[in-house]
Design an enzyme around this catalytic site. Structure first.
Site, PDB file in Angstrom:
ATOM      1  N   PRO A 118      25.546   6.224  80.477  1.00  0.00           N
ATOM      2  CA  PRO A 118      25.725   6.716  81.848  1.00  0.00           C
ATOM      3  C   PRO A 118      24.480   7.450  82.331  1.00  0.00           C
ATOM      4  CG  PRO A 118      27.160   7.898  80.317  1.00  0.00           C
ATOM      5  CD  PRO A 118      26.480   6.812  79.535  1.00  0.00           C
ATOM      6  N   ALA A 121      23.616  11.963  82.778  1.00  0.00           N
ATOM      7  CA  ALA A 121      24.636  12.589  81.938  1.00  0.00           C
ATOM      8  C   ALA A 121      24.011  13.287  80.730  1.00  0.00           C
ATOM      9  CB  ALA A 121      25.640  11.535  81.470  1.00  0.00           C
ATOM     10  N   GLY A 124      19.946  10.544  77.832  1.00  0.00           N
ATOM     11  CA  GLY A 124      18.641   9.894  77.670  1.00  0.00           C
ATOM     12  C   GLY A 124      18.576   8.493  78.256  1.00  0.00           C
ATOM     13  N   SER A 126      17.287   7.292  81.014  1.00  0.00           N
ATOM     14  CA  SER A 126      15.990   6.869  81.555  1.00  0.00           C
ATOM     15  C   SER A 126      15.023   6.559  80.412  1.00  0.00           C
ATOM     16  CB  SER A 126      15.413   7.945  82.484  1.00  0.00           C
ATOM     17  OG  SER A 126      15.198   9.148  81.787  1.00  0.00           O
ATOM     18  N   ALA A 127      15.000   7.399  79.396  1.00  0.00           N
ATOM     19  CA  ALA A 127      14.084   7.174  78.267  1.00  0.00           C
ATOM     20  C   ALA A 127      14.458   5.889  77.528  1.00  0.00           C
ATOM     21  CB  ALA A 127      14.128   8.362  77.311  1.00  0.00           C
ATOM     22  N   ASP A 169      13.209  13.182  74.611  1.00  0.00           N
ATOM     23  CA  ASP A 169      14.112  12.049  74.849  1.00  0.00           C
ATOM     24  C   ASP A 169      13.459  10.731  74.418  1.00  0.00           C
ATOM     25  OD1 ASP A 169      15.548  14.052  76.041  1.00  0.00           O
ATOM     26  OD2 ASP A 169      15.985  12.952  77.875  1.00  0.00           O
TER      27      ASP A 169
HETATM   28  C1  MEV Z   1      16.461  16.887  78.342  1.00  0.00           C
HETATM   29  O1  MEV Z   1      17.127  15.960  77.507  1.00  0.00           O
HETATM   30  C2  MEV Z   1      15.978  18.060  77.553  1.00  0.00           C
HETATM   31  C3  MEV Z   1      15.245  19.143  78.349  1.00  0.00           C
HETATM   32  O2  MEV Z   1      14.801  20.079  77.363  1.00  0.00           O
HETATM   33  C4  MEV Z   1      14.069  18.609  79.107  1.00  0.00           C
HETATM   34  C5  MEV Z   1      12.944  18.134  78.217  1.00  0.00           C
HETATM   35  O3  MEV Z   1      12.888  18.460  77.051  1.00  0.00           O
HETATM   36  O4  MEV Z   1      12.066  17.444  78.768  1.00  0.00           O
HETATM   37  C6  MEV Z   1      16.166  19.864  79.298  1.00  0.00           C
END
Ligand code: MEV
Length: 335
Positions: A118, A121, A124, A126-127, A169
């Site tokens: 999703p 959410a 990850g 997008s990654a 991510d």
């Molecule tokens: C996002 O999955 C984790 C955060 O720490 C952002 C990042 O590390 O880029 C919120």
């Protein structure tokens, strides 16, 4: 499989398509350390194999020479030439990263992308999409790149999505193994000394990591001393969490996750629904629970005694979780 010669379907349209590369990439969840990781503290992250991004590359004889066409119905792209997308479109940038590493295609190609992760959410998505696309396209072009290179290419796309990402991510999904991560360093594999059952509960509240990262940044600019003290405290919890994982101590890890949640709350990245679901997990017997990822919505992660997992899952749903995944960390088997 490598692209060496154009595939030109002749005759029947029923002829089978030649798949040049097919890739599946898991989602990820952050066990501890989010936000502070952007400021140089360590984080613990694990892949989630119950959700994934998929990319597939096939020849596209109808295309222009050297063209890459995208088929990503989930974002309303159907056979769209990449060159017609805005220059900063993440999928266009991902294709450019792949071609930059592997060279131009010798004949037109189509990349199909889809995901069961999703969006917005904290899992990850997008990654995972960037890593899947880049790995599939470079592989189709004859380059099987190592995870650290794929991760670095995907990081350029993450910057468009998230502003100033730490890289946790793209690293976690590219390596697809539990890792101890510190910005700018290669990930270290996490030692797991016991079986840890984790429930991931999606609040269904859409959350933009870019926004919450920016919110934390504003707070830090206002009060650097206070925020940096909290980041360091989170870093200390992460180090302790790493040890608890290695020792197989679920109760201790759960306690550290609870503390990590309080610090995240003090950074202003929680949300009433996150609070409700985290509280429900603890009430139902979790060893610990916290928001996970960017916060402001998105998901929570709860460490649970295996025999209570079913009951805690129901408690999460009653408290508002729209989806719950289970992921289990086990000691690595020596090969
Ligand atoms: C996002 O999955 C984790 C955060 O720490 C952002 C990042 O590390 O880029 C919120």
């Amino acid at each position: 499989m490598t692209l060496s010669e154009p595939h030109r379907p002749k005759g029947s349209p029923m002829r089978e398509e030649k798949v040049l590369a097919q890739v599946r990439v898991p989602g990820k969840v952050i066990l501890m350390g989010e936000h502070a990781v952007v400021y140089g503290q360590p984080a613990l992250a694990i892949p989630v194999f119950g959700v994934e991004a998929r990319a597939e590359v096939v020849p596209f004889p109808a295309g222009q020479p050297g063209e890459v066409v995208l088929d990503a119905p989930q974002v309303e792209l159907r056979n769209v030439p990449v060159s017609s997308l805005p220059a900063t479109h993440p999928l266009r940038v991902a294709v450019a990263q792949a071609l930059g590493a592997a060279g131009p295609p010798p004949f037109p190609l189509k990349v199909r992308v889809e995901a069961t992760i999703p969006m917005a959410a904290g899992l990850g998505s997008s990654a995972a999409v960037s890593v899947a696309l880049i790995r599939a396209l470079t592989r189709a072009l004859g380059k099987d790149l190592p995870p650290e290179v794929i991760s670095a290419l995907a990081y350029e796309v993450e910057k468009i999505h998230h502003g100033t990402p730490s890289g946790v991510d793209n690293t976690t999904v590219a390596f697809a193994r539990p890792g101890y991560f510190r910005k700018g360093h290669p990930p270290e594999p996490l030692e797991v000394g016991g079986t840890f059952v984790l429930l991931i509960g999606d609040t269904g509240v859409p959350a933009s990591t870019k926004d919450t990262v920016a919110r934390v940044r504003e707070g830090w600019l206002r009060d650097k001393t206070g925020y940096e003290a909290r980041f360091r405290a989170i870093g200390t919890l992460v180090e302790q969490g790493r040890r608890a994982l290695a020792q197989g101590s679920a109760q201790e890890l759960g306690r550290l996750m609870d503390e990590n949640h309080e610090l995240l709350r003090s950074l202003g990245v929680s949300h009433p629904v996150l609070e409700r679901v985290v509280f429900a997990a603890r009430e139902a017997g979790a060893w610990g629970a916290k928001l996970s990822g960017g916060g402001g919505g998105g998901n929570i992660i709860a460490l649970v005694p295996p025999e209570k997992a079913a009951g805690i899952r129901q408690a999460l749903q009653r408290a508002g979780a729209v989806r719950v995944w289970t992921t289990t960390l086990r000691p690595q088997v020596e090969k």
